[in-house]
Design a protein around this motif. Structure first.
Motif, PDB file in Angstrom:
ATOM      1  N   ASP A  90       0.837  -1.195   0.000  1.00 59.68           N
ATOM      2  CA  ASP A  90       0.000   0.000   0.000  1.00 59.68           C
ATOM      3  C   ASP A  90       0.875   1.249   0.000  1.00 59.68           C
ATOM      4  N   PHE A  91       0.249   2.425   0.152  1.00 58.51           N
ATOM      5  CA  PHE A  91       0.997   3.673   0.085  1.00 58.51           C
ATOM      6  C   PHE A  91       1.924   3.869   1.280  1.00 58.51           C
ATOM      7  N   ASP A  92       1.749   3.084   2.324  1.00 56.32           N
ATOM      8  CA  ASP A  92       2.628   3.146   3.494  1.00 56.32           C
ATOM      9  C   ASP A  92       3.703   2.072   3.435  1.00 56.32           C
ATOM     10  N   ASP A  93       3.867   1.460   2.254  1.00 60.75           N
ATOM     11  CA  ASP A  93       4.875   0.432   2.023  1.00 60.75           C
ATOM     12  C   ASP A  93       4.615  -0.824   2.852  1.00 60.75           C
ATOM     13  N   GLN A  94       3.358  -1.067   3.182  1.00 61.99           N
ATOM     14  CA  GLN A  94       2.986  -2.258   3.922  1.00 61.99           C
ATOM     15  C   GLN A  94       2.346  -3.274   2.972  1.00 61.99           C
ATOM     16  N   PRO A  95       2.567  -4.579   3.199  1.00 63.86           N
ATOM     17  CA  PRO A  95       1.994  -5.596   2.315  1.00 63.86           C
ATOM     18  C   PRO A  95       0.469  -5.534   2.275  1.00 63.86           C
ATOM     19  N   VAL A  96      -0.083  -5.675   1.077  1.00 61.95           N
ATOM     20  CA  VAL A  96      -1.531  -5.808   0.925  1.00 61.95           C
ATOM     21  C   VAL A  96      -1.830  -7.288   1.134  1.00 61.95           C
ATOM     22  N   ALA A  97      -1.965  -7.670   2.403  1.00 66.03           N
ATOM     23  CA  ALA A  97      -2.026  -9.089   2.775  1.00 66.03           C
ATOM     24  C   ALA A  97      -3.449  -9.625   2.784  1.00 66.03           C
ATOM     25  N   ASN A  98      -3.570 -10.910   2.435  1.00 61.43           N
ATOM     26  CA  ASN A  98      -4.835 -11.646   2.541  1.00 61.43           C
ATOM     27  C   ASN A  98      -5.992 -10.902   1.882  1.00 61.43           C
ATOM     28  N   THR A  99      -5.730 -10.392   0.698  1.00 57.87           N
ATOM     29  CA  THR A  99      -6.706  -9.590  -0.041  1.00 57.87           C
ATOM     30  C   THR A  99      -7.131 -10.315  -1.312  1.00 57.87           C
ATOM     31  N   GLN A 100      -8.422 -10.369  -1.551  1.00 55.10           N
ATOM     32  CA  GLN A 100      -8.937 -11.036  -2.738  1.00 55.10           C
ATOM     33  C   GLN A 100      -8.707 -10.168  -3.975  1.00 55.10           C
ATOM     34  N   CYS A 101      -8.270 -10.829  -5.043  1.00 52.38           N
ATOM     35  CA  CYS A 101      -7.974 -10.138  -6.297  1.00 52.38           C
ATOM     36  C   CYS A 101      -8.552 -10.927  -7.469  1.00 52.38           C
ATOM     37  N   GLU A 102      -8.627 -10.256  -8.592  1.00 48.74           N
ATOM     38  CA  GLU A 102      -9.044 -10.912  -9.827  1.00 48.74           C
ATOM     39  C   GLU A 102      -8.042 -10.558 -10.916  1.00 48.74           C
ATOM     40  N   LEU A 103      -7.469 -11.590 -11.519  1.00 49.80           N
ATOM     41  CA  LEU A 103      -6.485 -11.406 -12.576  1.00 49.80           C
ATOM     42  C   LEU A 103      -7.097 -11.772 -13.916  1.00 49.80           C
TER      43      LEU A 103
ATOM     44  N   VAL B 255      -6.113 -12.549 -17.601  1.00 53.61           N
ATOM     45  CA  VAL B 255      -4.958 -12.874 -18.429  1.00 53.61           C
ATOM     46  C   VAL B 255      -5.322 -14.024 -19.354  1.00 53.61           C
ATOM     47  N   ASP B 256      -4.813 -13.984 -20.570  1.00 55.48           N
ATOM     48  CA  ASP B 256      -5.089 -15.032 -21.559  1.00 55.48           C
ATOM     49  C   ASP B 256      -6.581 -15.217 -21.794  1.00 55.48           C
ATOM     50  N   GLY B 257      -7.357 -14.136 -21.661  1.00 56.56           N
ATOM     51  CA  GLY B 257      -8.792 -14.215 -21.891  1.00 56.56           C
ATOM     52  C   GLY B 257      -9.556 -14.894 -20.774  1.00 56.56           C
ATOM     53  N   LYS B 258      -8.886 -15.126 -19.643  1.00 51.28           N
ATOM     54  CA  LYS B 258      -9.534 -15.788 -18.518  1.00 51.28           C
ATOM     55  C   LYS B 258      -9.506 -14.888 -17.290  1.00 51.28           C
ATOM     56  N   SER B 259     -10.455 -15.110 -16.407  1.00 51.50           N
ATOM     57  CA  SER B 259     -10.516 -14.398 -15.140  1.00 51.50           C
ATOM     58  C   SER B 259     -10.159 -15.388 -14.024  1.00 51.50           C
ATOM     59  N   ILE B 260      -9.152 -15.040 -13.228  1.00 58.13           N
ATOM     60  CA  ILE B 260      -8.664 -15.927 -12.178  1.00 58.13           C
ATOM     61  C   ILE B 260      -8.817 -15.230 -10.832  1.00 58.13           C
ATOM     62  N   SER B 261      -9.518 -15.874  -9.909  1.00 57.97           N
ATOM     63  CA  SER B 261      -9.679 -15.335  -8.558  1.00 57.97           C
ATOM     64  C   SER B 261      -8.483 -15.746  -7.712  1.00 57.97           C
ATOM     65  N   LEU B 262      -7.862 -14.770  -7.056  1.00 56.42           N
ATOM     66  CA  LEU B 262      -6.666 -15.011  -6.261  1.00 56.42           C
ATOM     67  C   LEU B 262      -6.777 -14.308  -4.921  1.00 56.42           C
ATOM     68  N   THR B 263      -5.932 -14.713  -3.989  1.00 54.31           N
ATOM     69  CA  THR B 263      -5.837 -14.043  -2.697  1.00 54.31           C
ATOM     70  C   THR B 263      -4.361 -13.876  -2.353  1.00 54.31           C
ATOM     71  N   THR B 264      -3.961 -12.674  -1.996  1.00 52.20           N
ATOM     72  CA  THR B 264      -2.570 -12.452  -1.610  1.00 52.20           C
ATOM     73  C   THR B 264      -2.268 -13.193  -0.312  1.00 52.20           C
ATOM     74  N   ASP B 265      -1.009 -13.563  -0.118  1.00 53.22           N
ATOM     75  CA  ASP B 265      -0.630 -14.223   1.124  1.00 53.22           C
ATOM     76  C   ASP B 265      -0.325 -13.171   2.195  1.00 53.22           C
ATOM     77  N   GLY B 266       0.223 -13.601   3.312  1.00 50.78           N
ATOM     78  CA  GLY B 266       0.474 -12.682   4.406  1.00 50.78           C
ATOM     79  C   GLY B 266       1.496 -11.612   4.098  1.00 50.78           C
ATOM     80  N   ASP B 267       2.297 -11.826   3.043  1.00 47.30           N
ATOM     81  CA  ASP B 267       3.296 -10.837   2.632  1.00 47.30           C
ATOM     82  C   ASP B 267       2.843 -10.027   1.420  1.00 47.30           C
ATOM     83  N   GLY B 268       1.585 -10.225   1.012  1.00 49.15           N
ATOM     84  CA  GLY B 268       1.076  -9.496  -0.145  1.00 49.15           C
ATOM     85  C   GLY B 268       1.517 -10.072  -1.471  1.00 49.15           C
TER      86      GLY B 268
END
Length: 215
Positions: A88-101, A103-116
């Motif tokens: 984040d803007f405070d240089d802290q990991p964006v941890a355990n956050t749900q994301c959507e990637l 790529v290659d015409g596909k949508s992949i649901s992901l979650t960051t780990d404890g270190d972002g």
């Protein structure tokens, strides 16, 4: 027949191997004809436009087995992984956050780990991706465009600017970063990391950029 490949912006060894029909990129990267390039660039995924990659001849591999039995052959899996580290803007990991990637015409649901961090396999021909992640405290989605294979070597100014941008030191389009802005940005980075503040992205500054960026 062997040939030479002129690297264009966005090229990396896995993509080049796919183009020339090699299942394992190490067949190309570890060939003696690429010894000097390998020494210069270190990482096969961080090349620079104008680099020359030697493409060797293909060779056939033969195996002898009894014809009255069933045999299983295992082919090497040369997968390409997209590794992302989010802060984040405070240089802290964006941890355990749900994301959507996307790529290659596909949508992949992901979650960051404890270190972002996230690590996801992508096709060797993937060139672009889009990452969208949501924070419950923010009432809108944050979307980040990703160009796969476009990171230039840290020895190049373009590579230095890209890393500073990815680390949050540059917040404007890179084409708007002139010499004065770049020098001041390098000074800020050097000050934060306890390096001599001279505004020159020297060898020590480049090494710290690679360490913090991860490549």
């Amino acid at each position: 027949m062997s040939t030479d490949h002129l690297v264009q912006q966005g090229d990396h060894i896995s993509q080049i191997a796919e183009k020339y029909g090699f299942r394992d990129h190490k067949t190309i990267w570890n060939h003696p004809g690429n010894a000097e390039l390998k020494k210069l660039r270190e990482s096969p995924n961080v090349l620079f436009p104008g680099d020359i990659v030697h493409i060797p001849d293909k060779t056939q591999k033969q195996e002898s087995r009894p014809t009255d039995q069933t045999h299983r052959f295992k082919v090497a899996d040369d997968r390409l992984f997209l590794h992302l580290a989010l802060k984040d803007f405070d240089d802290q990991p964006v941890a355990n956050t749900q994301c959507e990637l996307q790529v290659d015409g596909k949508s992949i649901s992901l979650t960051t780990d404890g270190d972002g961090h996230m690590k996801v396999p992508v096709s060797r021909t993937a060139k672009e991706a889009t990452l969208t992640f949501k924070d419950p405290l923010v009432p809108f989605d944050v979307t980040v465009p990703i160009k796969i294979g476009h990171l230039d070597p840290v020895e190049e100014i373009s590579g230095q600017k890209a890393r500073l941008s990815n680390l949050g030191y540059i917040t404007r389009p890179l084409e708007e970063v002139d010499d004065t802005i770049f020098e001041r940005t390098v000074q800020e980075f050097q000050c934060d990391l306890g390096l001599p503040v001279n505004g020159v992205c020297d060898a020590a500054t480049q090494a710290k950029l690679k360490q913090l960026h991860g490549s």
